[in-house]
Design an enzyme around this catalytic site. Structure first.
Site, PDB file in Angstrom:
ATOM      1  N   GLY A 239     -24.476  46.444  89.142  1.00 31.06           N
ATOM      2  CA  GLY A 239     -24.447  46.614  87.689  1.00 31.06           C
ATOM      3  C   GLY A 239     -25.757  46.381  86.960  1.00 31.06           C
ATOM      4  N   GLU A 273     -24.491  43.833  95.285  1.00 33.39           N
ATOM      5  CA  GLU A 273     -24.197  45.238  95.561  1.00 33.39           C
ATOM      6  C   GLU A 273     -24.925  46.158  94.582  1.00 33.39           C
ATOM      7  OE1 GLU A 273     -19.559  44.223  96.872  1.00 33.39           O
ATOM      8  OE2 GLU A 273     -20.005  45.041  94.889  1.00 33.39           O
ATOM      9  N   TYR A 316     -20.138  60.317  80.682  1.00 34.31           N
ATOM     10  CA  TYR A 316     -20.364  59.015  80.040  1.00 34.31           C
ATOM     11  C   TYR A 316     -21.199  59.117  78.759  1.00 34.31           C
ATOM     12  CZ  TYR A 316     -19.717  57.484  84.990  1.00 34.31           C
ATOM     13  OH  TYR A 316     -19.289  57.288  86.267  1.00 34.31           O
ATOM     14  N   CYS A 352     -19.354  76.952  82.358  1.00 36.01           N
ATOM     15  CA  CYS A 352     -18.511  77.320  81.216  1.00 36.01           C
ATOM     16  C   CYS A 352     -17.681  76.151  80.727  1.00 36.01           C
ATOM     17  CB  CYS A 352     -17.642  78.508  81.603  1.00 36.01           C
ATOM     18  SG  CYS A 352     -18.666  79.914  82.039  1.00 36.01           S
ATOM     19  N   TYR A 381     -25.664  58.153  90.630  1.00 33.12           N
ATOM     20  CA  TYR A 381     -24.500  58.892  90.137  1.00 33.12           C
ATOM     21  C   TYR A 381     -24.889  60.312  89.722  1.00 33.12           C
ATOM     22  CZ  TYR A 381     -23.107  54.097  90.374  1.00 33.12           C
ATOM     23  OH  TYR A 381     -22.908  52.819  90.856  1.00 33.12           O
TER      24      TYR A 381
HETATM   25  C1  PLP Z   1     -20.125  50.825  91.505  1.00 34.43           C
HETATM   26  C2  PLP Z   1     -20.117  49.515  92.166  1.00 34.43           C
HETATM   27  C3  PLP Z   1     -21.322  48.850  92.432  1.00 34.43           C
HETATM   28  C4  PLP Z   1     -22.681  49.402  92.058  1.00 34.43           C
HETATM   29  O1  PLP Z   1     -22.898  49.393  90.695  1.00 34.43           O
HETATM   30  P1  PLP Z   1     -24.381  49.730  90.147  1.00 34.43           P
HETATM   31  O2  PLP Z   1     -24.232  49.729  88.692  1.00 34.43           O
HETATM   32  O3  PLP Z   1     -24.747  51.069  90.648  1.00 34.43           O
HETATM   33  O4  PLP Z   1     -25.287  48.675  90.613  1.00 34.43           O
HETATM   34  C5  PLP Z   1     -21.258  47.646  93.092  1.00 34.43           C
HETATM   35  N1  PLP Z   1     -20.072  47.106  93.459  1.00 34.43           N
HETATM   36  C6  PLP Z   1     -18.890  47.710  93.211  1.00 34.43           C
HETATM   37  C7  PLP Z   1     -17.639  47.075  93.657  1.00 34.43           C
HETATM   38  C8  PLP Z   1     -18.874  48.934  92.551  1.00 34.43           C
HETATM   39  O5  PLP Z   1     -17.708  49.520  92.297  1.00 34.43           O
END
Ligand code: PLP
Length: 425
Positions: A239, A273, A316, A352, A381
């Site tokens: 995130g 992550e 988004y 379209c 993404y």
């Molecule tokens: C999407 C996701 C991420 C990665 O999020 P980023 O914003 O790309 O860093 C990490 N962990 C989980 C569980 C996710 O669903």
């Protein structure tokens, strides 16, 4: 080295002119800077080094094998959300023993595939999922390592479609159920509770949500240890935000400053992550202007990139910087608002759908047929969400390393488009 910068009136990726790549490989075209990718991962590795984290690059942000291989070679592990992503990690030669597996709807087949590959742990999102992992692990005579995903009820103040850590969305579980399920794991020999998982949403441009999550993690870990759990992992998900507009992104250090103390206080190992932070600004999408037209008092630039390539604006309302590859006016630091010599423009694609656009009412230099356009911050993404909508072949992906150029995905052909379909005649 700057990943993407203008020299003598044209855009370069590292040492390679972008226009030359577009000429050679056609458009739309994805161009990655390898040194930028490595630099971003390194930034996280360095910022969190004190607690020796396991960095699990989030495959869903960009799952191209060429990207995963760069991550693997640089010592990253992986976060997956499907069996297909785990397959990709294996195909890229990744070490599955450090893989974490998140997602609310894992099937028995996916669980079995993950257990066969001895992943580090599942991020478990519900009681039924826990039961399913226990059943599959039991049938295989192995133990399923799990972290329970806590919904910490923290508002990460991000887009409604990308917030995940707030009460009332489908991810994770509240603290009461968390303790209930933890107790259940303790009674079940087929399962072992390894940690607590939280992923708050994305992109997050302040450190407060992580600080709050860290405090929550300390509380939960202490409570669980009192209940007799040998819990030693905190996984704070991904995130981390990036600069889409200007310099709004924070360095990894800023997040480390609030996360590292919590991990130390809880005496745990840290897993992260990150997806977008690593890959987001490592890649541009290059397109070519097909037509321009004035209609309804507006100027439209119609180019050959579309929502099937990059769906973020449609999905988004995302903002992407964009600017000509060989501009008549230098790109200013601030591309929002009025720019001298520029005209308010809508940049749209050929698909379209009214939502097929990359920019609306954006001040851009004059453009004509054949001009090249760079859409920045396209690495996360982007290709991972690309599709064949309107029967458009997916585009070529190029990895640039200094002056070196490598194709990591070839453009799909029309034959590729129908290759999996059963002959209906
Ligand atoms: C999407 C996701 C991420 C990665 O999020 P980023 O914003 O790309 O860093 C990490 N962990 C989980 C569980 C996710 O669903």
């Amino acid at each position: 080295m700057e990943a993407f910068s203008y020299h003598d009136g044209e855009l370069y990726c590292e040492k390679v002119p972008v226009a030359k790549l577009a000429e050679q490989y056609g458009t739309p075209l994805w161009i990655y800077s390898k040194s930028f990718l490595l630099g971003q991962l390194k930034q996280i590795q360095t910022a969190f080094a004190e607690v020796d984290p396991v960095i699990c690059y989030s495959v869903k942000a960009n799952s191209t094998l060429g990207v995963l291989k760069v991550m693997r070679d640089a010592g990253s592990s992986f976060d997956v959300v499907s069996g297909g992503e785990l397959y990709r990690v294996k195909a890229a030669g990744g070490d599955t023993s450090k893989v974490v597996f998140a997602g609310v709807g894992k099937t028995d087949e996916e669980i079995r595939f993950a257990l066969e590959n001895k992943i580090l742990m599942f991020d478990v999102e519900s009681e039924q999922e826990l039961d399913a992992i226990a059943a599959v692990a039991g049938s295989m005579g192995v133990v399923g390592n799990v972290a329970l995903r806590l919904n910490p009820d923290i508002d990460a103040k991000t887009h409604a479609k990308t917030t995940t850590g707030k009460k009332g969305n489908k991810f994770g579980m509240d603290i009461e159920r968390f303790r209930e399920l933890a107790a259940k794991v303790l009674r079940d020999k087929r399962l072992a509770l390894k940690g607590i998982h939280m992923h708050l949403g994305s992109p997050i441009l302040t450190t407060d949500p992580y600080e709050a999550a860290g405090q929550k993690a300390i509380e939960v870990v202490e409570a669980l240890r009192k209940d007799g759990h040998d819990i030693n992992w905190i996984n704070l998900g991904g995130g981390f935000g990036i600069s889409y507009r200007g310099n709004e992104g924070l360095p990894a250090e800023a997040y480390a400053k609030v996360i590292v103390p919590a991990v130390k206080a809880a005496k745990c190992r840290l897993a992260l992550e990150p997806g977008r932070f690593v890959v987001g600004n490592s890649c541009i999408l290059v397109s070519r202007v097909v037509f321009t037209k004035r209609e309804g008092g507006k100027l439209f630039v119609i180019q050959d990139g579309a929502m099937n390539d990059l769906i973020r604006p449609a999905m988004y309302d995302s903002f992407h910087r964009l600017w000509p590859v060989q501009p008549s006016i230098a790109m200013p630091d601030n591309v929002e608002g009025e720019i001298p010599g520029c005209e308010k423009t809508d940049v749209v694609g050929p698909v379209c759908e009214s939502s097929d656009y990359f920019a609306k009412d954006r001040y851009l230099p004059p453009m004509t047929r054949g001009d090249l356009l760079a859409i920045f911050s396209a690495g996360a993404y982007g290709t991972a969400m690309s599709s064949n909508y309107n029967s458009r072949p997916r585009a070529t992906e190029i990895l640039v390393d200094g002056a070196d150029v490598k194709v990591i995905r070839r453009r799909e052909t029309y034959a590729d488009l129908v290759a999996h379909e059963i002959d209906a005649s």
